[in-house]
Design a protein around this motif. Sequence first.
Motif, short mmCIF file in Angstrom:
data_model
loop_
_atom_site.label_atom_id
_atom_site.label_comp_id
_atom_site.label_asym_id
_atom_site.label_seq_id
_atom_site.Cartn_x
_atom_site.Cartn_y
_atom_site.Cartn_z
N GLN A 1 -0.53 -17.72 -105.90
CA GLN A 1 0.03 -16.38 -106.05
C GLN A 1 0.67 -15.88 -104.75
N ASN A 2 0.14 -16.34 -103.62
CA ASN A 2 0.60 -15.82 -102.32
C ASN A 2 1.26 -16.89 -101.46
N ALA A 3 1.78 -17.93 -102.09
CA ALA A 3 2.36 -19.06 -101.35
C ALA A 3 3.49 -18.62 -100.42
N VAL B 1 -2.02 -23.98 -92.81
CA VAL B 1 -2.73 -22.75 -93.17
C VAL B 1 -4.23 -23.01 -93.15
N LEU B 2 -4.97 -22.16 -92.44
CA LEU B 2 -6.42 -22.24 -92.47
C LEU B 2 -6.93 -21.44 -93.66
N VAL B 3 -7.72 -22.07 -94.49
CA VAL B 3 -8.24 -21.46 -95.72
C VAL B 3 -9.76 -21.43 -95.63
N ALA C 1 -21.84 -32.06 -96.66
CA ALA C 1 -21.33 -31.04 -97.58
C ALA C 1 -20.00 -30.45 -97.15
N ASN C 2 -19.22 -30.10 -98.14
CA ASN C 2 -17.98 -29.38 -97.93
C ASN C 2 -18.31 -27.95 -97.51
N ALA C 3 -17.81 -27.52 -96.36
CA ALA C 3 -18.10 -26.18 -95.84
C ALA C 3 -17.16 -25.11 -96.40
N ALA C 4 -16.21 -25.52 -97.23
CA ALA C 4 -15.23 -24.59 -97.82
C ALA C 4 -14.41 -23.88 -96.76
N VAL C 5 -14.12 -24.60 -95.69
CA VAL C 5 -13.17 -24.15 -94.66
C VAL C 5 -12.20 -25.31 -94.47
N TYR C 6 -10.92 -25.05 -94.62
CA TYR C 6 -9.92 -26.12 -94.62
C TYR C 6 -8.72 -25.73 -93.77
N ILE C 7 -7.97 -26.74 -93.39
CA ILE C 7 -6.59 -26.53 -92.93
C ILE C 7 -5.70 -27.36 -93.84
N PHE C 8 -4.78 -26.69 -94.51
CA PHE C 8 -3.85 -27.33 -95.44
C PHE C 8 -2.48 -27.44 -94.79
N GLN C 9 -1.90 -28.62 -94.89
CA GLN C 9 -0.49 -28.75 -94.56
C GLN C 9 0.35 -27.98 -95.60
N ARG C 10 1.55 -27.62 -95.23
CA ARG C 10 2.43 -26.88 -96.13
C ARG C 10 2.62 -27.64 -97.45
N SER C 11 2.61 -28.96 -97.40
CA SER C 11 2.80 -29.76 -98.61
C SER C 11 1.71 -29.50 -99.64
N VAL C 12 0.49 -29.17 -99.18
CA VAL C 12 -0.61 -28.89 -100.10
C VAL C 12 -0.39 -27.54 -100.79
N ILE C 13 0.07 -26.56 -100.04
CA ILE C 13 0.38 -25.25 -100.63
C ILE C 13 1.48 -25.40 -101.69
N GLU C 14 2.47 -26.24 -101.38
CA GLU C 14 3.56 -26.46 -102.34
C GLU C 14 3.04 -27.16 -103.59
N HIS C 15 2.13 -28.11 -103.42
CA HIS C 15 1.52 -28.79 -104.57
C HIS C 15 0.78 -27.79 -105.46
N ILE C 16 -0.01 -26.93 -104.85
CA ILE C 16 -0.76 -25.93 -105.62
C ILE C 16 0.20 -25.00 -106.35
N SER C 17 1.29 -24.65 -105.72
CA SER C 17 2.28 -23.75 -106.32
C SER C 17 2.88 -24.34 -107.59
N SER D 1 -11.94 -26.77 -105.62
CA SER D 1 -12.88 -27.90 -105.72
C SER D 1 -12.64 -28.76 -106.95
N ALA D 2 -12.28 -28.12 -108.07
CA ALA D 2 -12.13 -28.86 -109.33
C ALA D 2 -10.71 -29.37 -109.55
N ASP D 3 -9.72 -28.58 -109.15
CA ASP D 3 -8.33 -28.87 -109.54
C ASP D 3 -7.45 -29.42 -108.42
N VAL D 4 -7.90 -29.29 -107.17
CA VAL D 4 -7.02 -29.67 -106.06
C VAL D 4 -7.63 -30.79 -105.22
N LEU D 5 -8.80 -30.58 -104.67
CA LEU D 5 -9.38 -31.55 -103.73
C LEU D 5 -9.50 -32.96 -104.31
N PRO D 6 -9.94 -33.13 -105.56
CA PRO D 6 -10.05 -34.51 -106.09
C PRO D 6 -8.73 -35.27 -106.10
#
Length: 241
Positions: free
Chosen positions: A90-92, A100-102, A168-184, A194-199
């Motif tokens: 929504q906010n890409a 981007v740090l998430v 364990a996954n700490a739910a803190v990430y840094i995403f390259q711009r390409s990952v944001i574009e993929h999610i978009s 966790s279910a739709d992107v990381l795998p």
Amino acid sequence: MNAILLAAGLGTRLRPITDSVPKCLVPIDGKPLLGYWFDSLSKAGIGSILINLHHHSDKVVEFVKGYANSIDVRLVHEPELLGTGGTLKQNAELLCSESVLVAHADNFCLVDLEEFCLAHQRSPIGTEITMMTFVTDEPSSCGVVETDARGVVIGFYEKVKDPPSNLANAAVYIFQRSVIEHISNIPNCFIDLSADVLPTYLGKIFAWAADDVHIDIGTIRNLQKANAVMAARKGQLLTRS
């Protein structure tokens, strides 16, 4: 680098506290969780933060207005929850930096985020995500990962019985711009990271071990644990002085 703090959750497991306080403002040693994030991000040199709001959004707005720091904070309200990935979609356009740090703002994190950012810069060739990790004593209640010799994630297991790892996954990430574009480009409105992107990024995620305290403030027990950590640190400081 921009950052987004995911802060729209209802915090149902922390009731009755979250009946009147949003989860991201639950205090640890008298200081709201968001305050710790603002301090850490500012120290790491991140000057622009986006925060999504839903539950008790007016109280988050009030806190941000009254918090003295040099960070540029932008707030976006979600009338309906979009999921952790849906918020990024929504906010890409607002997340316009190369990386981007998430982070989930309901985590109590004393980790050096500057070191985390440096680790991302040095991550293995071919990786597009850097994931903060920590060792957990309750792996079946977390998303845990398996890594290869380079620290690249080769297996991801979300709250499964008898998981093969306690990293364990700490739910803190840094995403390259390409990952944001993929999610978009994911057609769904509601998207869960966790279910739709990381795998889909196995083999492209670098796992970086947290160098300090990281606690998911998802339960009363963990809230008490975080307060105990801060009390112990204060006791150590008093002893040294």
